[in-house]
Design an enzyme around this catalytic site. Structure first.
Site, PDB file in Angstrom:
ATOM      1  N   ARG A   1       1.859  14.916  12.473  1.00 45.09           N
ATOM      2  CA  ARG A   1       2.421  14.669  11.142  1.00 45.09           C
ATOM      3  C   ARG A   1       2.252  15.881  10.223  1.00 45.09           C
ATOM      4  NH1 ARG A   1       0.957   8.842   8.907  1.00 45.09           N
ATOM      5  NH2 ARG A   1      -1.172   9.548   8.967  1.00 45.09           N
ATOM      6  N   PRO A   2       2.842  17.021  10.559  1.00 43.26           N
ATOM      7  CA  PRO A   2       2.628  18.226   9.768  1.00 43.26           C
ATOM      8  C   PRO A   2       3.206  18.114   8.369  1.00 43.26           C
ATOM      9  CG  PRO A   2       4.408  18.550  11.332  1.00 43.26           C
ATOM     10  CD  PRO A   2       3.776  17.228  11.668  1.00 43.26           C
TER      11      PRO A   2
ATOM     12  N   ASP B   1       5.366   1.121  11.585  1.00 39.98           N
ATOM     13  CA  ASP B   1       4.132   0.470  11.162  1.00 39.98           C
ATOM     14  C   ASP B   1       4.022  -0.977  11.635  1.00 39.98           C
ATOM     15  OD1 ASP B   1       3.125   2.711   9.967  1.00 39.98           O
ATOM     16  OD2 ASP B   1       3.470   2.075   7.915  1.00 39.98           O
TER      17      ASP B   1
ATOM     18  N   CYS C   1      -4.845   8.615   9.439  1.00 41.63           N
ATOM     19  CA  CYS C   1      -4.871   8.019  10.767  1.00 41.63           C
ATOM     20  C   CYS C   1      -4.550   9.048  11.845  1.00 41.63           C
ATOM     21  CB  CYS C   1      -3.853   6.878  10.862  1.00 41.63           C
ATOM     22  SG  CYS C   1      -4.359   5.380   9.995  1.00 41.63           S
TER      23      CYS C   1
ATOM     24  N   LYS D   1       0.835  -1.209   0.000  1.00 38.37           N
ATOM     25  CA  LYS D   1       0.000   0.000   0.000  1.00 38.37           C
ATOM     26  C   LYS D   1       0.865   1.253   0.000  1.00 38.37           C
ATOM     27  CE  LYS D   1      -1.687   2.047   3.702  1.00 38.37           C
ATOM     28  NZ  LYS D   1      -2.145   3.397   4.025  1.00 38.37           N
ATOM     29  N   ASN D   2       1.913   1.266   0.820  1.00 38.06           N
ATOM     30  CA  ASN D   2       2.728   2.467   0.951  1.00 38.06           C
ATOM     31  C   ASN D   2       3.572   2.751  -0.287  1.00 38.06           C
ATOM     32  OD1 ASN D   2       1.700   2.875   3.495  1.00 38.06           O
ATOM     33  ND2 ASN D   2       3.477   2.079   4.577  1.00 38.06           N
TER      34      ASN D   2
ATOM     35  N   ARG E   1      -8.429  -0.581   4.790  1.00 40.22           N
ATOM     36  CA  ARG E   1      -7.573   0.430   4.171  1.00 40.22           C
ATOM     37  C   ARG E   1      -6.209  -0.133   3.801  1.00 40.22           C
ATOM     38  NH1 ARG E   1      -6.079   4.562   7.730  1.00 40.22           N
ATOM     39  NH2 ARG E   1      -4.993   5.313   5.878  1.00 40.22           N
TER      40      ARG E   1
END
Length: 431
Positions: free
Chosen positions: A131-132, A316, A126, A22-23, A408
């Site tokens: 996580r800017p 992860d 998520c 997915k990533n 997801r």
């Protein structure tokens, strides 16, 4: 809303085919915006995030087609899709779509590089910390873009095109590296990315861009150089196997004491996690065809881990490893160095009877001899699958709510686990 019911106590034995990552799939799909030619991706996983990104890309003018199934094809094999962005019809990515998936924000790079402008909603995804996007925007500014924030949207402009520059990330950022790679591919001149992410998914994007005609050197290292080109072509590319799915099922096999072959897995993509599994008492055997993981009779040993950018232990896989450590014969410590607020699964694991306490950015897990089935609720993608791992060995029945998080990021999870002996069932709404 669907639920997953698991009756624990079954060992996992069999073969699990590993899906496309997915990533990797998401940035590969977004890269189709960089060219008016067709980009073909093989081994694309069937996931909710992939389907959502299709909608987002279609909004910009990407035509999308999927090859039909072939006779004798494994139902869990990845799909082949063709994406063509002959014309960008809209450079705005709206809030109602982008807010649902953080990675979709990355469309800002190809839209800006190809069209000279982009208006993209600030992202969602998520709930695992802030996580800017400041590092992503910094990278675009280093390439000559002007950036403004207007009513929750990032407005990026480069009317004369992007130009090569020096991008020095103060900390490793996978998203920032993806964005910089895509933007620099069409920039005028040479771009150098310092402190670039080394994750395999970054290398996979660089491989696709190179096939499309980009000139990239150093992908997979901390310094990447890109010579911008005037245009990119179409290409065909196979999505690499999912190292997070691989690690998840490896930990499930170790948890249940089973023997599982992870077909198609590439050990070099998660060696730190495999090393931790072996320290915990599992056996790991790699071959060109995949990875075998088994644990026969011996107990689970406590292991301390600390998450880190690749090639370190992946954030992860932190929740999944914590689930494994709940059954260890002793105390272990897991330290989370990538994301704050990524211990939301702790309170749900405690519902199984796990003993976990938090100390700052660390969780101390005192292993217990028995977990008991319980109703639990997923809080994010990786946390949700840690609950599955715990439920596989918990005594009695467990019911996992909010499984849309699982959809997801994990393709055919129930089918893959049940084929290896797990007692797992999806209960649909009204079912």
């Amino acid at each position: 809303m669907d639920r997953i019911r698991i009756v624990g106590g079954k060992t996992l034995n069999g073969i699990i085919p590993i899906s496309g990552a997915k990533n990797a799939a998401l940035p590969l799909m977004i890269a189709s915006l960089l060219t008016d030619r067709t980009v073909t991706l093989e081994n694309l996983p069937r996931l909710a995030d992939v389907s959502l990104l299709v909608r987002i890309l279609s909004n910009h003018g990407v035509d999308y087609s999927i090859d039909g199934r072939r006779q004798g094809e494994d139902p869990d094999s990845g799909q082949t899709v063709h994406m063509t962005a002959r014309e960008i019809v809209d450079t705005t990515a709206p809030y109602d779509l982008v807010s649902r998936m953080r990675a979709s924000f990355w469309v800002v790079a190809p839209l800006l590089a190809r069209c000279g402008e982009a208006r993209v909603s600030l992202p969602g995804g998520c709930a695992i910390g802030t996580r800017p996007v400041d590092l992503l925007l910094m990278a675009l500014e280093r390439l000559g873009a002007s950036i403004e924030i207007d009513a929750g949207y990032v407005v990026a402009k480069a009317p004369k095109g992007l130009r090569g520059g020096e991008i020095d990330f103060p900390k490793v950022t996978v998203g920032g590296t993806h964005v910089a790679l895509m933007a620099a591919a069409l920039a005028h001149g040479t771009t150098v990315i310092h402190n670039a992410a080394r994750e395999p998914e970054v290398g996979d994007l660089a491989d696709l861009l190179t096939k499309m005609g980009a000139k990239i050197r150093g992908a997979g290292t901390s310094t990447i150089e890109i010579d911008g080109v005037a245009r990119l072509n179409g290409a065909k590319h196979r999505v690499l196997p999912d190292r997070i799915e691989t690690g998840t099922y490896a930990m499930a096999a170790a948890m249940t004491g089973g023997d599982v072959f992870l077909q198609g897995a590439q050990p070099e993509h998660l060696q730190a996690a495999l090393d931790a599994l072996e320290l915990a008492g599992a056996h790991v055997e790699s071959s060109p065809e995949g990875i075998r993981v088994w644990r026969n009779g011996n107990g689970i040993r406590p292991v301390d881990v600390e998450t880190a950018p690749f090639p370190g232990f992946p954030t992860d896989l932190q929740a999944q490893f914590m689930a494994l450590m709940t059954r260890a014969e002793g105390a272990s410590r897991i330290t989370e160095k990538i994301f704050e607020n990524r211990f939301m699964h702790v309170q749900e694991l405690a519902r199984f009877g796990a003993h976990i306490r938090l100390e700052g950015d660390s969780a101390i897990i005192d292993g217990v001899p028995l977990l008991k089935g319980a109703p639990v609720m997923a809080t994010d993608l990786r946390a949700s699958v840690s609950l599955v791992i715990a439920a596989l060995v918990a005594e009695g029945e467990s019911m996992i709510q909010r499984v849309y998080h699982l959809d997801r990021g994990f393709e055919a999870l129930e089918r893959k686990l049940s084929r290896c002996g797990a007692d797992i069932t999806r209960i649909s709404v009204g079912g």
